[in-house]
Motif scaffolding. Structure first.
Motif, mmCIF file in Angstrom:
data_model
loop_
_atom_site.group_PDB
_atom_site.id
_atom_site.type_symbol
_atom_site.label_atom_id
_atom_site.label_comp_id
_atom_site.label_asym_id
_atom_site.label_seq_id
_atom_site.Cartn_x
_atom_site.Cartn_y
_atom_site.Cartn_z
ATOM 1 N N UNK A 36 0.879 -1.169 0.000
ATOM 2 C CA UNK A 36 0.000 0.000 0.000
ATOM 3 C C UNK A 36 0.917 1.220 0.000
ATOM 4 N N UNK A 37 0.921 1.939 -1.106
ATOM 5 C CA UNK A 37 1.781 3.110 -1.250
ATOM 6 C C UNK A 37 1.101 4.308 -0.599
ATOM 7 N N UNK A 38 1.867 5.022 0.211
ATOM 8 C CA UNK A 38 1.387 6.239 0.854
ATOM 9 C C UNK A 38 1.821 7.399 -0.041
ATOM 10 N N UNK A 39 0.859 8.007 -0.724
ATOM 11 C CA UNK A 39 1.159 9.085 -1.654
ATOM 12 C C UNK A 39 0.808 10.426 -1.009
ATOM 13 N N UNK A 40 1.802 11.113 -0.409
ATOM 14 C CA UNK A 40 1.496 12.381 0.253
ATOM 15 C C UNK A 40 1.167 13.515 -0.716
ATOM 16 N N UNK A 41 1.539 13.374 -1.986
ATOM 17 C CA UNK A 41 1.218 14.433 -2.940
ATOM 18 C C UNK A 41 -0.278 14.488 -3.231
ATOM 19 N N UNK A 42 -0.958 13.352 -3.065
ATOM 20 C CA UNK A 42 -2.405 13.285 -3.285
ATOM 21 C C UNK A 42 -3.174 12.941 -2.006
ATOM 22 N N UNK A 43 -2.488 12.795 -0.883
ATOM 23 C CA UNK A 43 -3.104 12.341 0.371
ATOM 24 C C UNK A 43 -3.905 11.077 0.119
ATOM 25 N N UNK A 44 -3.238 10.098 -0.509
ATOM 26 C CA UNK A 44 -3.914 8.870 -0.896
ATOM 27 C C UNK A 44 -3.094 7.644 -0.519
ATOM 28 N N UNK A 45 -3.815 6.565 -0.237
ATOM 29 C CA UNK A 45 -3.221 5.247 -0.061
ATOM 30 C C UNK A 45 -3.618 4.446 -1.297
ATOM 31 N N UNK A 46 -2.639 3.810 -1.944
ATOM 32 C CA UNK A 46 -2.905 3.139 -3.210
ATOM 33 C C UNK A 46 -2.395 1.709 -3.153
ATOM 34 N N UNK A 47 -3.278 0.776 -3.489
ATOM 35 C CA UNK A 47 -2.926 -0.643 -3.570
ATOM 36 C C UNK A 47 -3.569 -1.208 -4.822
ATOM 37 N N UNK A 48 -2.786 -1.347 -5.875
ATOM 38 C CA UNK A 48 -3.328 -1.832 -7.144
ATOM 39 C C UNK A 48 -4.378 -0.876 -7.672
ATOM 40 N N UNK A 49 -5.612 -1.385 -7.859
ATOM 41 C CA UNK A 49 -6.689 -0.552 -8.409
ATOM 42 C C UNK A 49 -7.601 0.014 -7.320
ATOM 43 N N UNK A 50 -7.105 0.018 -6.102
ATOM 44 C CA UNK A 50 -7.871 0.574 -4.994
ATOM 45 C C UNK A 50 -7.125 1.775 -4.414
ATOM 46 N N UNK A 51 -7.881 2.776 -3.987
ATOM 47 C CA UNK A 51 -7.260 3.990 -3.438
ATOM 48 C C UNK A 51 -8.180 4.586 -2.388
ATOM 49 N N UNK A 52 -7.570 5.042 -1.310
ATOM 50 C CA UNK A 52 -8.318 5.691 -0.234
ATOM 51 C C UNK A 52 -7.697 7.042 0.067
ATOM 52 N N UNK A 53 -8.544 8.008 0.409
ATOM 53 C CA UNK A 53 -8.094 9.339 0.776
ATOM 54 C C UNK A 53 -7.767 9.355 2.262
ATOM 55 N N UNK A 54 -6.645 9.974 2.600
ATOM 56 C CA UNK A 54 -6.350 10.136 4.023
ATOM 57 C C UNK A 54 -6.255 11.613 4.399
ATOM 58 N N UNK A 55 -7.072 12.441 3.750
ATOM 59 C CA UNK A 55 -7.088 13.864 4.095
ATOM 60 C C UNK A 55 -7.577 14.087 5.530
ATOM 61 N N UNK A 56 -8.414 13.200 6.051
ATOM 62 C CA UNK A 56 -8.956 13.369 7.400
ATOM 63 C C UNK A 56 -8.109 12.668 8.463
ATOM 64 N N UNK A 57 -7.268 11.697 8.060
ATOM 65 C CA UNK A 57 -6.478 10.965 9.041
ATOM 66 C C UNK A 57 -5.256 10.332 8.385
#
Length: 142
Positions: free
Chosen positions: A99-120
């Motif tokens: 699960x890649x932590x992408x701070x440029x987009x505030x996103x967690x990315x795993x394959x074709x799934x992505x979650x926003x972590x703007x709130x936490x």
């Protein structure tokens, strides 16, 4: 999969989410990795050694899975960072999942799934769970 095998995610727009859990149930460990980016690898120093979480793994997975999908209008910053941070989940009977932590987009990315972590931000959560593990020395907590 070890930290050196984690694929580098190249910046782009906000990632899209195919739905479903980000992390499948049943992970046995999570390793926090820092991978130098190819263009900056010679200049990167002071990488944090990998940290392995062996307790509360399903708790961390549930927290990540509860995060919302990345909205299409979520901003991504056009910056290049020296390292990529990832959380590598291992399982007994399936391949590891990075699960890649992408701070440029505030996103967690795993394959074709992505979650926003703007709130936490999930990294302090990982660090707190790691530090609370039995047998973790004070020097390893840093």
């Amino acid at each position: 999969m070890n930290c050196a095998e984690v694929r580098i995610r190249f910046a782009g727009g906000p990632p899209t989410d195919a739905g479903g859990p980000l992390v499948p149930f049943g992970a046995t460990t999570v390793t926090r990795c820092e991978t130098p980016l190819a263009s900056t690898a010679p200049a990167v120093t002071g990488l944090t050694p990998p940290k392995v979480l062996t307790t509360d793994v399903d708790r961390l997975a549930a927290i990540l899975n509860a995060l919302p999908a990345v909205p299409a209008d979520q901003a991504c910053l056009p910056i290049t960072l020296p390292v990529q941070v990832s959380l590598v989940f291992t399982f007994r009977e399936q391949q590891p999942l990075a699960v890649v932590v992408d701070p440029t987009c505030s996103a967690l990315i795993a394959g074709d799934r992505a979650r926003s972590y703007t709130a936490m931000n999930p990294l302090p959560v990982f660090d707190a769970l790691f530090s609370a593990q039995p047998g973790v020395t004070p020097s390893a907590r840093r």
